[in-house]
Design an enzyme around this catalytic site. Structure first.
Site, PDB file in Angstrom:
ATOM      1  N   HIS A 143     -59.145 -39.998 -39.156  1.00  0.00           N
ATOM      2  CA  HIS A 143     -58.525 -41.459 -38.759  1.00  0.00           C
ATOM      3  C   HIS A 143     -59.598 -42.392 -39.267  1.00  0.00           C
ATOM      4  O   HIS A 143     -60.548 -42.574 -39.147  1.00  0.00           O
ATOM      5  CB  HIS A 143     -58.368 -41.423 -37.160  1.00  0.00           C
TER       6      HIS A 143
ATOM      7  N   CYS B 235     -57.848 -39.743 -29.583  1.00  0.00           N
ATOM      8  CA  CYS B 235     -58.512 -39.416 -30.778  1.00  0.00           C
ATOM      9  C   CYS B 235     -59.063 -40.829 -31.696  1.00  0.00           C
ATOM     10  O   CYS B 235     -59.957 -41.015 -32.164  1.00  0.00           O
ATOM     11  CB  CYS B 235     -57.877 -38.452 -31.677  1.00  0.00           C
TER      12      CYS B 235
END
Length: 350
Positions: A239, A146
């Site tokens: 993120h 990810c």
């Protein structure tokens, strides 16, 4: 023409729930089967109780074991934990199923494509090598970590236009990246943990394969050095990554912003259902991107990487920027679904 039937391996976890939500309104794919571990025999609604919402159309689906003989599907999405994926996914491929996995179990095997659909769709050609070498009717295609997606996607247009020789990366990764039980509340609240086991090696190695050259049935990795420091922070989703890239030639801030904002890939050209109109959104505000404001930016919520704070570094030919990606959508389920769409339109699904 009817929809293609899909199965989700590991559908009861955090990422599995995102698959179910996104596929519940998909124009091409219909969920036919879901699998789990401790929730086998329950309905999906029972398995999700207290942990998430299940679309009404799938509430009564029975959670099955991850056994190929129990599954009827044209395409399998896997979000199994690494250990389980290492054992289970090859069984499905051997049984003839196309498998798109967001697990790390098979990413680094030389005959397994590691795909960001906008970056390296040509690497799907590895499927032929994989089938020939393993004598499978099915296959495994993987999607990246990810964190990798959040900087490899904006790195691609810079590599193409300027060349990139070195990247230094610092990540601030949300707690959802570790799953429901990944980080205890006492460890992360009012705190930052400056280490995530195994993460730095993944984000240093995966882009080299993703942006490598497919030649004679194998990928020759991109010649680039990446140093990474990965941290866990007390945000829920998204993120954030600070990227310092050393280019092969000089570029102005305006040129870099134009290069990033103008980038599109094959999914955009084909207008695939899960492809955002712009995979990279460049923001001008000095204090953006922010997880609270920008994680779901774009025409397909969660599928666009937002880039801001583009500036020149003090070293020659160095550019610095901040990127933000939705780790559950673009970093997991959304990328896998987009990869499935690409497999469909390019003829890999029979």
């Amino acid at each position: 023409m009817g929809k293609l039937g899909v199965a989700i391996l590991g559908a009861t976890g955090m990422v599995g729930q995102i698959y179910v939500q996104m596929l519940s309104r998909h124009p091409w794919f219909e969920i036919r089967a879901v699998t789990g571990n401790t929730s086998v025999g329950k309905t999906l609604a029972e398995a999700y109780r207290g942990r998430g919402h299940v679309p009404e159309k799938y509430a009564e689906l029975e959670v099955l074991p991850s056994d190929p003989s129990r599954i009827d599907a044209d395409l399998v999405f896997s979000c199994l934990p690494t250990k389980a994926a290492r054992e289970v996914e090859p069984r499905f491929a051997e049984a003839g199923f196309p498998v798109v996995s967001d697990s790390s179990a098979h990413r680094y095997q030389p005959d397994v494509p590691l795909i960001i659909p906008e970056v390296n769709p040509e690497h799907l050609g590895l499927i032929e090598t994989q089938r020939r070498q393993r004598r499978w009717d099915g296959f495994i295609v993987t999607t990246p970590n990810c964190t990798t997606v959040g900087f490899a996607l904006p790195l691609k247009p810079l590599v193409d236009r300027y060349g990139v020789r070195y990247v230094n990366l610092v990540t601030m990764q949300s707690v959802s990246g570790a799953g429901f039980n990944g980080v205890s509340s006492m460890a992360i609240m009012s705190n930052i943990i400056p280490y995530i086991e195994g993460e730095e090696a993944k984000v240093a190695d995966e882009p080299r394969k993703i942006m490598g050259t497919l030649q004679d049935g194998e990928v020759r990795p991109l010649d680039i050095v990446i140093d990474a420091t990965c941290t866990r922070v007390p945000t829920l989703v998204g993120h954030l990554e600070v990227v310092q890239a050393e280019l092969n030639r000089e570029a102005t801030v305006e040129e870099v912003a134009e290069t990033l904002g103008g980038f599109i890939g094959l999914p955009q050209q084909l207008e695939l259902p899960t492809a955002p109109r712009r995979p990279i959104n460049v923001v001008q505000e000095e204090d953006r991107p922010q997880p609270r404001l920008d994680t779901d930016a774009g025409s397909i919520p969660g599928m666009t990487v937002t880039v801001g704070r583009i500036r020149r570094g003090r070293r020659p030919n160095t550019v610095i920027f901040v990127s933000l990606s939705n780790n559950l959508v673009r970093g997991a389920a959304g990328s896998a679904i987009l990869t499935g769409e690409l497999l469909h339109v390019t003829g890999w699904l029979r």
